[in-house]
Write an enzyme that holds these catalytic residues in place. Structure first.
Site, mmCIF file in Angstrom:
data_model
loop_
_atom_site.group_PDB
_atom_site.id
_atom_site.type_symbol
_atom_site.label_atom_id
_atom_site.label_comp_id
_atom_site.label_asym_id
_atom_site.label_seq_id
_atom_site.Cartn_x
_atom_site.Cartn_y
_atom_site.Cartn_z
ATOM 1 N N GLY A 160 2.734 2.222 10.938
ATOM 2 C CA GLY A 160 3.688 3.327 10.831
ATOM 3 C C GLY A 160 4.388 3.670 12.145
ATOM 4 N N GLU A 197 -5.331 -4.962 10.452
ATOM 5 C CA GLU A 197 -4.293 -3.964 10.688
ATOM 6 C C GLU A 197 -4.562 -3.256 12.015
ATOM 7 O OE1 GLU A 197 -2.292 -2.708 6.746
ATOM 8 O OE2 GLU A 197 -3.973 -1.373 7.118
ATOM 9 N N GLU A 255 -6.796 4.586 7.870
ATOM 10 C CA GLU A 255 -6.569 6.019 7.611
ATOM 11 C C GLU A 255 -7.796 6.646 6.952
ATOM 12 O OE1 GLU A 255 -2.878 5.423 5.556
ATOM 13 O OE2 GLU A 255 -1.953 4.843 7.452
ATOM 14 N N ASN A 312 0.869 -1.177 0.000
ATOM 15 C CA ASN A 312 0.000 0.000 0.000
ATOM 16 C C ASN A 312 0.906 1.226 0.000
ATOM 17 O OD1 ASN A 312 -1.758 2.077 0.501
ATOM 18 N ND2 ASN A 312 -2.375 1.381 2.537
ATOM 19 N N LYS A 366 0.142 4.234 -0.176
ATOM 20 C CA LYS A 366 -0.475 5.415 0.443
ATOM 21 C C LYS A 366 -0.233 6.643 -0.444
ATOM 22 C CE LYS A 366 -0.142 3.144 4.873
ATOM 23 N NZ LYS A 366 0.005 3.211 6.324
ATOM 24 N N HIS A 408 -9.477 1.210 4.738
ATOM 25 C CA HIS A 408 -8.224 1.333 5.484
ATOM 26 C C HIS A 408 -8.446 2.240 6.698
ATOM 27 C CE1 HIS A 408 -4.108 2.412 6.488
ATOM 28 N NE2 HIS A 408 -3.743 1.315 5.860
ATOM 29 N N SER A 442 3.603 -2.240 10.349
ATOM 30 C CA SER A 442 5.057 -2.316 10.550
ATOM 31 C C SER A 442 5.652 -3.672 10.140
ATOM 32 C CB SER A 442 5.430 -1.978 11.995
ATOM 33 O OG SER A 442 5.060 -0.644 12.294
HETATM 34 P P1 13P Z 1 3.157 0.347 7.756
HETATM 35 O O1 13P Z 1 3.668 -0.927 7.139
HETATM 36 O O2 13P Z 1 3.887 1.568 7.304
HETATM 37 O O3 13P Z 1 3.052 0.225 9.254
HETATM 38 O O4 13P Z 1 1.657 0.546 7.213
HETATM 39 C C1 13P Z 1 0.758 -0.501 7.300
HETATM 40 C C2 13P Z 1 -0.445 -0.160 6.510
HETATM 41 O O5 13P Z 1 -1.211 0.710 6.884
HETATM 42 C C3 13P Z 1 -0.664 -0.880 5.244
HETATM 43 O O6 13P Z 1 -1.935 -0.636 4.744
#
Ligand code: 13P
Length: 253
Positions: free
Chosen positions: A173, A167, A97, A9, A11, A95, A213
């Protein structure tokens, strides 16, 4: 046997030139891998360019979101048939976010999901608790609410096409990965919930990714748990070396 699926992803990262460079690198490193499904999910504006680069390649293309209407006066939105027409196969839906910053709810996730399935896209539906919810002992309640609400009204046949991504928000992150035992516990619970909703045969076939992560160093430990069927990778998917290493480490030697 469920085939593992490792998805990147991206982002809101990568200009078009940077996206091209990353995909060129990934093509060199992971194009010949067929033991797991490898998916990259660039921003909307880079989908068409990346789609052209992935014609006749094992690496598959995903989007990060979609709107549930097929077309209309919805400024700024992109529909499922538009994604399909550009060569997209997978789409991330719900997601954390998007739930956190763009007010997505189980209800809007459900609408997006049905629209994606209708257009023949393969959805990756995200669920997971935040830190306060985990510390308050609410992990299972939250995950159950996300699963039952987001996947409501799907036929067992449609559910067979869905990938679920667990997740935990506190692991995204932050560098704080769930331990493989913590992740497995929730993945098992998700599969049990799916069994109640769709029956054992369907639930046994659903791929459940872990995200939060994921790095080359923790991939094998996570991926070889019985109910973990892949990874949804953020930060580490933005570099050729780390994403390729995650893909390779997810394959049992
Ligand atoms: P990270 O791998 O940066 O923690 O992000 C995970 C994520 O949100 C994947 O959709």
């Amino acid at each position: 046997m469920r085939k593992k699926i490792i998805a990147g992803n991206w982002k809101m990262f990568k200009t078009v030139n940077e996206a091209v460079e990353l995909v060129n690198g990934l093509k060199r490193e992971v194009s010949d891998i067929t033991a797991v499904d490898v998916v990259v999910c660039p921003t909307f504006v880079n989908l068409a360019v990346v789609a052209d680069m992935l014609v006749d390649n094992n690496i598959k293309l995903g989007a990060q979101n979609l709107f549930w209407e097929n077309e209309g006066a919805f400024t700024g939105e992109v529909s499922a048939p538009m994604l399909k027409a550009v060569g997209v196969e997978y789409v991330i839906i719900g997601h954390s976010e998007r739930r956190q910053y763009f007010h997505e709810t189980n209800d809007t996730v459900n609408k997006r999901l049905k629209s994606a399935l209708k257009a023949g896209l393969l959805p990756i539906v995200c669920v997971g608790e935040n830190l306060a919810e985990r510390e308050g002992g609410k992990t299972f309640d939250v995950v159950k609410d996300h699963i039952t609400g987001s996947l409501a009204g799907l036929s067992p046949e449609d559910m067979g096409k869905v990938v679920v991504a667990y997740e935990p928000v506190w692991a995204i992150g932050t560098g704080k990965t769930a331990t493989s035992a913590q992740a497995q516990e929730v993945h098992k619970f998700i599969r049990e919930t799916l069994t109640k909703m769709f029956g054992g045969a369907v639930a046994d076939g659903v791929r459940i990714q872990y995200g939060g992560s994921v790095k080359p160093e923790n991939t094998a430990d996570l991926m070889f748990q019985p109910d973990i069927d892949g990874a949804l990778v953020g930060g580490a998917s933005l570099k050729v070396d780390s994403f390729a290493a995650i893909v390779k480490n997810s394959i049992k030697k």
